[in-house]
Design a protein around this motif. Structure first.
Motif, PDB file in Angstrom:
ATOM      1  N   HIS A 116     -20.322 -36.839 -23.325  1.00 28.22           N
ATOM      2  CA  HIS A 116     -21.208 -37.258 -22.237  1.00 28.22           C
ATOM      3  C   HIS A 116     -20.731 -36.902 -20.826  1.00 28.22           C
ATOM      4  O   HIS A 116     -21.465 -37.137 -19.869  1.00 28.22           O
ATOM      5  CB  HIS A 116     -21.430 -38.776 -22.310  1.00 28.22           C
ATOM      6  CG  HIS A 116     -22.081 -39.197 -23.590  1.00 28.22           C
ATOM      7  ND1 HIS A 116     -23.402 -38.926 -23.878  1.00 28.22           N
ATOM      8  CD2 HIS A 116     -21.582 -39.840 -24.667  1.00 28.22           C
ATOM      9  CE1 HIS A 116     -23.697 -39.398 -25.086  1.00 28.22           C
ATOM     10  NE2 HIS A 116     -22.611 -39.946 -25.588  1.00 28.22           N
ATOM     11  N   ILE A 117     -19.527 -36.361 -20.688  1.00 27.27           N
ATOM     12  CA  ILE A 117     -18.987 -36.063 -19.364  1.00 27.27           C
ATOM     13  C   ILE A 117     -18.338 -34.676 -19.372  1.00 27.27           C
ATOM     14  O   ILE A 117     -17.672 -34.295 -20.335  1.00 27.27           O
ATOM     15  CB  ILE A 117     -17.911 -37.097 -18.931  1.00 27.27           C
ATOM     16  CG1 ILE A 117     -18.424 -38.520 -19.039  1.00 27.27           C
ATOM     17  CG2 ILE A 117     -17.389 -36.787 -17.528  1.00 27.27           C
ATOM     18  CD1 ILE A 117     -19.434 -38.925 -18.002  1.00 27.27           C
ATOM     19  N   ALA A 118     -18.534 -33.936 -18.275  1.00 28.12           N
ATOM     20  CA  ALA A 118     -17.852 -32.657 -18.074  1.00 28.12           C
ATOM     21  C   ALA A 118     -17.039 -32.754 -16.792  1.00 28.12           C
ATOM     22  O   ALA A 118     -17.470 -33.378 -15.822  1.00 28.12           O
ATOM     23  CB  ALA A 118     -18.870 -31.524 -17.961  1.00 28.12           C
ATOM     24  N   PHE A 119     -15.864 -32.125 -16.791  1.00 26.64           N
ATOM     25  CA  PHE A 119     -14.968 -32.136 -15.636  1.00 26.64           C
ATOM     26  C   PHE A 119     -14.747 -30.698 -15.178  1.00 26.64           C
ATOM     27  O   PHE A 119     -14.476 -29.824 -15.995  1.00 26.64           O
ATOM     28  CB  PHE A 119     -13.628 -32.776 -16.008  1.00 26.64           C
ATOM     29  CG  PHE A 119     -13.773 -34.201 -16.470  1.00 26.64           C
ATOM     30  CD1 PHE A 119     -13.739 -35.250 -15.555  1.00 26.64           C
ATOM     31  CD2 PHE A 119     -13.964 -34.495 -17.808  1.00 26.64           C
ATOM     32  CE1 PHE A 119     -13.880 -36.563 -15.982  1.00 26.64           C
ATOM     33  CE2 PHE A 119     -14.100 -35.801 -18.244  1.00 26.64           C
ATOM     34  CZ  PHE A 119     -14.069 -36.839 -17.328  1.00 26.64           C
ATOM     35  N   ASN A 120     -14.846 -30.490 -13.868  1.00 27.08           N
ATOM     36  CA  ASN A 120     -14.766 -29.146 -13.313  1.00 27.08           C
ATOM     37  C   ASN A 120     -13.726 -29.046 -12.210  1.00 27.08           C
ATOM     38  O   ASN A 120     -13.388 -30.035 -11.576  1.00 27.08           O
ATOM     39  CB  ASN A 120     -16.110 -28.737 -12.700  1.00 27.08           C
ATOM     40  CG  ASN A 120     -17.202 -28.717 -13.723  1.00 27.08           C
ATOM     41  OD1 ASN A 120     -17.847 -29.726 -13.955  1.00 27.08           O
ATOM     42  ND2 ASN A 120     -17.407 -27.591 -14.355  1.00 27.08           N
ATOM     43  N   SER A 121     -13.296 -27.815 -11.992  1.00 31.11           N
ATOM     44  CA  SER A 121     -12.389 -27.498 -10.905  1.00 31.11           C
ATOM     45  C   SER A 121     -12.799 -26.142 -10.344  1.00 31.11           C
ATOM     46  O   SER A 121     -13.278 -25.284 -11.090  1.00 31.11           O
ATOM     47  CB  SER A 121     -10.951 -27.437 -11.436  1.00 31.11           C
ATOM     48  OG  SER A 121     -10.070 -27.068 -10.415  1.00 31.11           O
ATOM     49  N   GLY A 122     -12.606 -25.964  -9.039  1.00 26.20           N
ATOM     50  CA  GLY A 122     -12.975 -24.686  -8.452  1.00 26.20           C
ATOM     51  C   GLY A 122     -12.311 -24.437  -7.112  1.00 26.20           C
ATOM     52  O   GLY A 122     -11.791 -25.366  -6.479  1.00 26.20           O
ATOM     53  N   SER A 123     -12.331 -23.187  -6.703  1.00 24.58           N
ATOM     54  CA  SER A 123     -11.745 -22.747  -5.441  1.00 24.58           C
ATOM     55  C   SER A 123     -12.736 -21.892  -4.681  1.00 24.58           C
ATOM     56  O   SER A 123     -13.560 -21.195  -5.277  1.00 24.58           O
ATOM     57  CB  SER A 123     -10.492 -21.908  -5.697  1.00 24.58           C
ATOM     58  OG  SER A 123      -9.506 -22.674  -6.337  1.00 24.58           O
ATOM     59  N   VAL A 124     -12.597 -21.911  -3.349  1.00 24.33           N
ATOM     60  CA  VAL A 124     -13.470 -21.140  -2.466  1.00 24.33           C
ATOM     61  C   VAL A 124     -12.597 -20.342  -1.511  1.00 24.33           C
ATOM     62  O   VAL A 124     -11.620 -20.867  -0.962  1.00 24.33           O
ATOM     63  CB  VAL A 124     -14.382 -22.082  -1.642  1.00 24.33           C
ATOM     64  CG1 VAL A 124     -15.325 -21.277  -0.762  1.00 24.33           C
ATOM     65  CG2 VAL A 124     -15.159 -23.031  -2.540  1.00 24.33           C
ATOM     66  N   TRP A 125     -12.939 -19.075  -1.309  1.00 28.06           N
ATOM     67  CA  TRP A 125     -12.235 -18.234  -0.346  1.00 28.06           C
ATOM     68  C   TRP A 125     -13.182 -17.183   0.189  1.00 28.06           C
ATOM     69  O   TRP A 125     -14.293 -17.026  -0.328  1.00 28.06           O
ATOM     70  CB  TRP A 125     -10.986 -17.601  -0.957  1.00 28.06           C
ATOM     71  CG  TRP A 125     -11.259 -16.662  -2.089  1.00 28.06           C
ATOM     72  CD1 TRP A 125     -11.514 -15.325  -2.005  1.00 28.06           C
ATOM     73  CD2 TRP A 125     -11.319 -16.977  -3.489  1.00 28.06           C
ATOM     74  NE1 TRP A 125     -11.731 -14.791  -3.259  1.00 28.06           N
ATOM     75  CE2 TRP A 125     -11.615 -15.787  -4.181  1.00 28.06           C
ATOM     76  CE3 TRP A 125     -11.152 -18.154  -4.211  1.00 28.06           C
ATOM     77  CZ2 TRP A 125     -11.745 -15.742  -5.562  1.00 28.06           C
ATOM     78  CZ3 TRP A 125     -11.289 -18.097  -5.581  1.00 28.06           C
ATOM     79  CH2 TRP A 125     -11.578 -16.910  -6.246  1.00 28.06           C
ATOM     80  N   PHE A 126     -12.760 -16.482   1.231  1.00 26.34           N
ATOM     81  CA  PHE A 126     -13.558 -15.380   1.754  1.00 26.34           C
ATOM     82  C   PHE A 126     -13.181 -14.103   1.029  1.00 26.34           C
ATOM     83  O   PHE A 126     -12.015 -13.894   0.682  1.00 26.34           O
ATOM     84  CB  PHE A 126     -13.335 -15.205   3.262  1.00 26.34           C
ATOM     85  CG  PHE A 126     -13.970 -16.283   4.085  1.00 26.34           C
ATOM     86  CD1 PHE A 126     -15.351 -16.364   4.191  1.00 26.34           C
ATOM     87  CD2 PHE A 126     -13.210 -17.232   4.733  1.00 26.34           C
ATOM     88  CE1 PHE A 126     -15.963 -17.362   4.926  1.00 26.34           C
ATOM     89  CE2 PHE A 126     -13.801 -18.233   5.478  1.00 26.34           C
ATOM     90  CZ  PHE A 126     -15.175 -18.303   5.578  1.00 26.34           C
ATOM     91  N   ALA A 127     -14.164 -13.236   0.802  1.00 28.85           N
ATOM     92  CA  ALA A 127     -13.929 -11.953   0.130  1.00 28.85           C
ATOM     93  C   ALA A 127     -12.801 -11.212   0.842  1.00 28.85           C
ATOM     94  O   ALA A 127     -12.763 -11.133   2.067  1.00 28.85           O
ATOM     95  CB  ALA A 127     -15.209 -11.115   0.131  1.00 28.85           C
ATOM     96  N   GLY A 128     -11.881 -10.713   0.034  1.00 24.85           N
ATOM     97  CA  GLY A 128     -10.745  -9.979   0.568  1.00 24.85           C
ATOM     98  C   GLY A 128      -9.577 -10.865   0.963  1.00 24.85           C
ATOM     99  O   GLY A 128      -8.537 -10.363   1.398  1.00 24.85           O
ATOM    100  N   HIS A 129      -9.718 -12.185   0.800  1.00 24.84           N
ATOM    101  CA  HIS A 129      -8.651 -13.120   1.181  1.00 24.84           C
ATOM    102  C   HIS A 129      -8.399 -14.126   0.064  1.00 24.84           C
ATOM    103  O   HIS A 129      -8.367 -15.332   0.296  1.00 24.84           O
ATOM    104  CB  HIS A 129      -9.025 -13.847   2.477  1.00 24.84           C
ATOM    105  CG  HIS A 129      -9.230 -12.923   3.622  1.00 24.84           C
ATOM    106  ND1 HIS A 129      -8.182 -12.391   4.345  1.00 24.84           N
ATOM    107  CD2 HIS A 129     -10.360 -12.399   4.144  1.00 24.84           C
ATOM    108  CE1 HIS A 129      -8.658 -11.592   5.281  1.00 24.84           C
ATOM    109  NE2 HIS A 129      -9.979 -11.573   5.177  1.00 24.84           N
ATOM    110  N   GLU A 130      -8.183 -13.634  -1.155  1.00 22.54           N
ATOM    111  CA  GLU A 130      -7.991 -14.484  -2.320  1.00 22.54           C
ATOM    112  C   GLU A 130      -6.797 -15.414  -2.174  1.00 22.54           C
ATOM    113  O   GLU A 130      -6.741 -16.472  -2.785  1.00 22.54           O
ATOM    114  CB  GLU A 130      -7.823 -13.637  -3.590  1.00 22.54           C
ATOM    115  CG  GLU A 130      -9.078 -12.920  -4.025  1.00 22.54           C
ATOM    116  CD  GLU A 130      -9.386 -11.656  -3.208  1.00 22.54           C
ATOM    117  OE1 GLU A 130      -8.518 -11.199  -2.425  1.00 22.54           O
ATOM    118  OE2 GLU A 130     -10.507 -11.144  -3.339  1.00 22.54           O
TER     119      GLU A 130
END
Length: 160
Positions: A116-130
């Motif tokens: 009944h539950i999903a857990f997520n993780s994520g990252s955000v960056w600008f293209a070319g600056h991983e």
């Protein structure tokens, strides 16, 4: 994660793009990678999303909405048989000012799922600056499972 074919992943990506509404549509998101290990999505730079006169500082709400949407895609790919899903909790840590005129990249994955539950993780960056994340997020989603999965309903022309 679940065993999913490349064809089904491509169908999911097409449906996700086609069903976008409101802000998600305005973001003009492009799916770069999709697999059971996670998804990578690009949002082209849009000066409309900036809060400064120079139009280079992205509004934090845009990053939050972007993460929420991409987490949903990651769940859709990673979890079979889901009828509906809703965000229960969403946390975003802003690591530095989101100042650039480059495209924004989001990498997200579902790292744990229960019935009944999903857990997520994520990252955000600008293209070319991983190497310079601008934000990092986590979320949990309520899942409903029924006779017809959301994927099956959408592929049969139903949109409920």
């Amino acid at each position: 994660m679940s065993d999913i074919t490349q064809m089904k992943m491509e169908q999911i990506a097409q449906m996700w793009n086609a069903r976008g509404k409101g802000l998600i549509t305005h973001m003009a998101l492009e799916i770069e990678e999709v697999s059971t290990e996670g998804v990578r999505v690009r949002m082209p730079f849009k000066p409309d999303f900036c809060v400064d006169a120079e139009q280079s500082l992205l509004h934090g709400g845009i990053l939050t909405a972007l993460l929420d949407g991409v987490f949903g895609l990651a769940n859709f790919v990673a979890i079979e048989g889901v009828s509906t899903m809703a965000t229960l909790d969403l946390r975003v840590d802003y690591l530095r000012p989101a100042r650039s005129r480059a495209d924004v990249i989001v990498q997200a994955h579902c790292f744990r799922k229960t019935r009944h539950i999903a857990f997520n993780s994520g990252s955000v960056w600008f293209a070319g600056h991983e190497d310079a994340e601008i934000a990092r997020g986590t979320a949990s989603f309520a899942l409903t499972r029924g006779e017809t999965s959301l994927f099956d309903a959408m592929t049969k022309g139903k949109t409920s």
